[in-house]
Write a protein that holds these residues in place. Sequence first.
Motif, mmCIF file in Angstrom:
data_model
loop_
_atom_site.group_PDB
_atom_site.id
_atom_site.type_symbol
_atom_site.label_atom_id
_atom_site.label_comp_id
_atom_site.label_asym_id
_atom_site.label_seq_id
_atom_site.Cartn_x
_atom_site.Cartn_y
_atom_site.Cartn_z
ATOM 1 N N GLY A 272 -106.373 -124.555 54.736
ATOM 2 C CA GLY A 272 -107.137 -123.311 54.669
ATOM 3 C C GLY A 272 -107.769 -122.925 55.987
ATOM 4 O O GLY A 272 -108.805 -122.255 55.992
ATOM 5 N N ASP A 273 -107.185 -123.329 57.082
ATOM 6 C CA ASP A 273 -107.762 -122.985 58.385
ATOM 7 C C ASP A 273 -106.619 -122.564 59.301
ATOM 8 O O ASP A 273 -105.485 -123.015 59.143
ATOM 9 C CB ASP A 273 -108.481 -124.209 58.963
ATOM 10 N N ASN A 274 -106.941 -121.703 60.256
ATOM 11 C CA ASN A 274 -105.869 -121.185 61.117
ATOM 12 C C ASN A 274 -105.543 -122.091 62.302
ATOM 13 O O ASN A 274 -104.564 -121.852 63.000
ATOM 14 C CB ASN A 274 -106.237 -119.785 61.611
ATOM 15 N N GLY A 275 -106.361 -123.109 62.533
ATOM 16 C CA GLY A 275 -106.142 -123.987 63.681
ATOM 17 C C GLY A 275 -104.841 -124.774 63.552
ATOM 18 O O GLY A 275 -104.531 -125.312 62.487
ATOM 19 N N SER A 276 -104.069 -124.822 64.651
ATOM 20 C CA SER A 276 -102.809 -125.565 64.609
ATOM 21 C C SER A 276 -102.394 -125.963 66.020
ATOM 22 O O SER A 276 -102.934 -125.453 66.996
ATOM 23 C CB SER A 276 -101.700 -124.702 64.001
ATOM 24 N N VAL A 277 -101.423 -126.873 66.096
ATOM 25 C CA VAL A 277 -100.892 -127.243 67.396
ATOM 26 C C VAL A 277 -99.370 -127.313 67.280
ATOM 27 O O VAL A 277 -98.841 -127.709 66.237
ATOM 28 C CB VAL A 277 -101.553 -128.557 67.927
ATOM 29 N N ASN A 278 -98.695 -126.862 68.356
ATOM 30 C CA ASN A 278 -97.239 -126.752 68.292
ATOM 31 C C ASN A 278 -96.569 -128.057 68.740
ATOM 32 O O ASN A 278 -96.520 -128.381 69.920
ATOM 33 C CB ASN A 278 -96.777 -125.597 69.185
ATOM 34 N N LEU A 279 -96.049 -128.818 67.765
ATOM 35 C CA LEU A 279 -95.410 -130.100 68.097
ATOM 36 C C LEU A 279 -93.985 -129.894 68.598
ATOM 37 O O LEU A 279 -93.480 -130.693 69.375
ATOM 38 C CB LEU A 279 -95.401 -131.017 66.865
ATOM 39 N N LYS A 280 -93.370 -128.804 68.163
ATOM 40 C CA LYS A 280 -91.988 -128.550 68.629
ATOM 41 C C LYS A 280 -91.999 -128.359 70.150
ATOM 42 O O LYS A 280 -91.169 -128.901 70.857
ATOM 43 C CB LYS A 280 -91.433 -127.304 67.935
ATOM 44 N N HIS A 281 -92.980 -127.614 70.632
ATOM 45 C CA HIS A 281 -93.077 -127.392 72.074
ATOM 46 C C HIS A 281 -93.426 -128.668 72.837
ATOM 47 O O HIS A 281 -93.230 -128.751 74.040
ATOM 48 C CB HIS A 281 -94.121 -126.310 72.395
ATOM 49 N N ALA A 282 -94.003 -129.635 72.115
ATOM 50 C CA ALA A 282 -94.427 -130.872 72.789
ATOM 51 C C ALA A 282 -93.322 -131.934 72.786
ATOM 52 O O ALA A 282 -93.486 -133.000 73.385
ATOM 53 C CB ALA A 282 -95.674 -131.423 72.105
ATOM 54 N N LEU A 283 -92.195 -131.628 72.109
ATOM 55 C CA LEU A 283 -91.194 -132.681 71.908
ATOM 56 C C LEU A 283 -90.544 -133.212 73.194
ATOM 57 O O LEU A 283 -89.986 -134.294 73.203
ATOM 58 C CB LEU A 283 -90.099 -132.209 70.936
ATOM 59 N N HIS A 284 -90.623 -132.439 74.294
ATOM 60 C CA HIS A 284 -90.036 -132.925 75.554
ATOM 61 C C HIS A 284 -90.924 -133.984 76.222
ATOM 62 O O HIS A 284 -90.509 -134.681 77.124
ATOM 63 C CB HIS A 284 -89.821 -131.754 76.523
ATOM 64 N N LYS A 285 -92.183 -134.108 75.742
ATOM 65 C CA LYS A 285 -93.112 -135.085 76.340
ATOM 66 C C LYS A 285 -92.762 -136.494 75.866
ATOM 67 O O LYS A 285 -92.031 -136.665 74.893
ATOM 68 C CB LYS A 285 -94.552 -134.759 75.930
ATOM 69 N N ASN A 286 -93.376 -137.496 76.494
ATOM 70 C CA ASN A 286 -93.088 -138.846 76.002
ATOM 71 C C ASN A 286 -93.931 -139.150 74.753
ATOM 72 O O ASN A 286 -94.934 -138.470 74.480
ATOM 73 C CB ASN A 286 -93.218 -139.912 77.106
ATOM 74 N N ASP A 287 -93.510 -140.189 74.014
ATOM 75 C CA ASP A 287 -94.107 -140.456 72.692
ATOM 76 C C ASP A 287 -95.627 -140.593 72.750
ATOM 77 O O ASP A 287 -96.346 -140.070 71.904
ATOM 78 C CB ASP A 287 -93.513 -141.743 72.092
ATOM 79 N N SER A 288 -96.108 -141.309 73.763
ATOM 80 C CA SER A 288 -97.559 -141.556 73.764
ATOM 81 C C SER A 288 -98.334 -140.256 73.995
ATOM 82 O O SER A 288 -99.421 -140.070 73.449
ATOM 83 C CB SER A 288 -97.933 -142.627 74.801
ATOM 84 N N GLU A 289 -97.727 -139.328 74.749
ATOM 85 C CA GLU A 289 -98.406 -138.037 74.939
ATOM 86 C C GLU A 289 -98.428 -137.233 73.638
ATOM 87 O O GLU A 289 -99.434 -136.609 73.294
ATOM 88 C CB GLU A 289 -97.684 -137.231 76.024
#
Length: 325
Positions: A272-289
């Motif tokens: 019920g909140d609009n806050g979100s983060v885009n994991l698809k865009h982060a997929l090029h980063k390394n796992d720990s990031e």
Amino acid sequence: MIDNFGRKINYLRFSVTDRCDLRCRYCMPTKNEKFFKKENILSAEQIKKILTLFIKTGIKKIRITGGEPLIRKDILEIISFLKIQKDKQFLKEILLTTNGTQLKKYAKDISNLGVDRINISLDTLIPEKFQFITNGGNLKLVLDGLFEAKKQNIEVKINTVLLKNFNEDEINKMVYWCHENGFKQSFIEVMPIGEVNTSRVNQFLPISFASSLIKKKFGLESLPLSTNGPSKYFKTKLGNVVGFISPLTDNFCSSCNRIRVTSNGMLYPCLGDNGSVNLKHALHKNDSEIIKIIRNSIYHKPEKHFFNIKEKAYVQDRFMNTTGG
Ligand code: SAM
Ligand code: SF4
């Protein structure tokens, strides 16, 4: 993972598609629906990668949802991946929420893949009403699917959204039907997620309406049973279990252990909140990031939602078929 408010977050609901073969009137608009562009939808490989990272951060229970998860062609590949995680004891439970239309075809595979429980949406037992509320759906398909799941020994729970001027006259009939067929059932208050074609005030019925009707007819004894979900469970005199989910009239945010990922890779720490983060865009980063991004988002999970049935929907940018239930 413990969030900012001391809640232990170990349950992920993953919506693998925003597409659906039904158009429930309380879930999404019946006309001019907007779906994610195909190129923005996560591939099975990307879903598996994200699931792996969540499991590494402490997620123990995963519910596959949608849209309608069983219309995704590679759905068994995704569930098979979860089975491997469960077999290795990295995961405790695999759950699925479905509208049931494809279950006749999939129940056997789902059972073989060790899915622990499935939730099936069913708001009415009358074919014409089912066709109306789903905007064209065929009740028989769902019932065939449901009974196939039962035949395959899958534990089934029926989810019924309470809808004013629609199914209040079927509440006790559905409770009895679930008792006869050995299904658990949960009643759910409709949530103002996205603006649908009708006012939410015209749809809304509080849980207290259903619980007092059921109590009068069948009795309700409180049960300690907990699935770490939002349902409060009761036993009727018939012996069947009925749950009530009341996001509006008695919210359960203080014990919420859930986070959600949508099929385009957005992590929503709160439905019920609009806050979100885009994991698809982060997929090029390394796992720990990526894990750091996930942990940070979870840590900042909002304290509660701000649903109010009388006001314009607080969640404007998406519908339930996007985040799933
Ligand atoms: N298509 C599958 C199904 O219908 O079960 C999975 C996705 S559906 C969005 C998950 C659940 O959300 C269903 O039980 C549905 O009835 C419920 N739901 C949809 N829109 C809702 C709303 N606005 N408020 C409360 N529940 C809703
Ligand atoms: Fe589809 Fe489920 Fe939404 Fe109905 S509730 S339109 S079946 S996603």
